[in-house]
Design an enzyme around this catalytic site. Structure first.
Site, PDB file in Angstrom:
ATOM      1  N   ASP A 147       0.834  -1.206   0.000  1.00  0.00           N
ATOM      2  CA  ASP A 147       0.000   0.000   0.000  1.00  0.00           C
ATOM      3  C   ASP A 147       0.866   1.251   0.000  1.00  0.00           C
ATOM      4  O   ASP A 147       0.557   2.236  -0.687  1.00  0.00           O
ATOM      5  CB  ASP A 147      -0.913  -0.004   1.223  1.00  0.00           C
ATOM      6  CG  ASP A 147      -1.876  -1.180   1.220  1.00  0.00           C
ATOM      7  OD1 ASP A 147      -2.261  -1.637   0.124  1.00  0.00           O
ATOM      8  OD2 ASP A 147      -2.238  -1.651   2.316  1.00  0.00           O
ATOM      9  N   ASN A 207       9.431   2.524  -4.665  1.00  0.00           N
ATOM     10  CA  ASN A 207      10.281   1.521  -4.012  1.00  0.00           C
ATOM     11  C   ASN A 207      10.852   2.051  -2.696  1.00  0.00           C
ATOM     12  O   ASN A 207      10.952   1.311  -1.705  1.00  0.00           O
ATOM     13  CB  ASN A 207      11.441   1.129  -4.942  1.00  0.00           C
ATOM     14  CG  ASN A 207      11.036   0.147  -6.022  1.00  0.00           C
ATOM     15  OD1 ASN A 207       9.954  -0.421  -5.994  1.00  0.00           O
ATOM     16  ND2 ASN A 207      11.919  -0.039  -6.998  1.00  0.00           N
TER      17      ASN A 207
END
Length: 311
Positions: free
Chosen positions: A255, A279
């Site tokens: 999420d 990331n």
């Protein structure tokens, strides 16, 4: 250029969490500790993380008219998330999830979406005023599939960028996903969405190509500590993740990644740059326990990125 606003259409669930030394086997009872009640649900997680990263964020969803639901409204106020179109059911409770976390940072999760079962096309139509061609719409599958795809279609008609995080995964073969700009499954979810046997040896690119056949413009598969894999009509590439000293809890990392992706795109970054930023956001989240308590603010993310740039 004015940043795009982010509209998260999805789920809120109260999370009931406990820690164990290891995940129990089938039929086994293990002693746990540190029971706590926290906010959860993929949609609300993504909305809070996006807001903490500085984005103008709205949440659209359905909760119960109960104490858990009222707690979520207060959370939105605290986190600066617009909750104008959070609908409340009078005959169904707020959704709930049970989470077991082990000492290695892995987890098992079960959910009952409860009031979310009533989240309908009518609710989407009511909230459409939030969405313009200056919006990024972020969806998940903790809401009914029909509602999610209807919302995606309506959002695309209004010129928005549409991201679908297909979790929990469903077989999407046979559906027209041409209104989806970016599909963001994890490695396991990608195979389920593509209708492939989960333990078969398909490469990430093979699975992504299968999903591209549904009409999606981009497939971005999250690979945990390995990073993410981007595939579209012109590229197929691994985007490495960050390295962290210790993994505390992976709950909600996906999420955080999706929120980071949406925020980066809202600021005009191209998809490869947006995935790199996502990331970092997802990677930082595993360094703390639980979901929302693990989500970093923009200044913290920027501090990490600035520090990494000088290493």
């Amino acid at each position: 250029m004015k940043n795009k606003n982010i509209v998260v259409i999805g789920s809120y669930l109260v999370a009931l969490v406990m820690d164990t030394d290891r995940i129990p086997l089938t039929g086994e009872t293990v002693l746990a500790r540190n029971f706590r009640q926290t906010h959860g649900g993929k949609g609300s997680n993504q909305a809070v993380q996006a807001a903490r990263l500085g984005a103008n964020t709205s949440f659209v969803g359905r909760i119960g008219k109960d104490a858990f639901g009222e707690s979520f409204i207060k959370l939105c106020e605290l986190e600066n998330v617009n909750a104008e179109f959070v609908f409340q059911s009078t005959d169904m409770p707020t959704g709930a999830g049970f989470i077991i976390c082990d000492e290695l940072g892995f987890n098992v999760i079960t959910i009952d979406i409860a009031a979310i079962n009533q989240f309908s096309r009518k609710d989407i139509d009511t909230a459409l005023s939030l969405i313009t061609d200056n919006s990024i719409v972020l969806l998940q599958l903790e809401i009914p599939l029909d509602t999610a795809l209807y919302a995606a279609e309506k959002a695309k008609q209004k010129g928005a960028i549409v991201i679908l995080n297909p979790a929990p995964a469903q077989n999407l073969m046979g559906y027209d996903l041409s209104m989806i700009d970016i599909l963001t499954p994890n490695e396991t979810e990608a195979k389920i969405c593509a209708g492939l046997v989960n333990d078969a040896a398909y490469s990430d690119e093979e699975v992504a190509q299968q999903l591209l056949s549904l009409g999606c413009k981009n497939i971005l598969v999250t690979l945990g500590e390995k990073g993410s894999f981007l595939c579209n009509s012109s590229v197929a590439m691994l985007i490495p993740s960050i390295s962290v000293n210790e993994v505390i809890d992976t709950t909600g990392a996906g999420d955080a990644f999706n929120a980071g992706l949406a925020v980066a795109l809202s600021e005009g970054k191209i998809i490869m740059e947006a995935a790199q930023f996502a990331n970092v956001v997802g990677g930082l989240s595993v360094t703390k326990s639980d979901t929302i308590p693990s989500y970093h603010f923009r200044a913290q993310v920027q501090e990490y990125m600035d520090r990494s740039a000088h290493v």
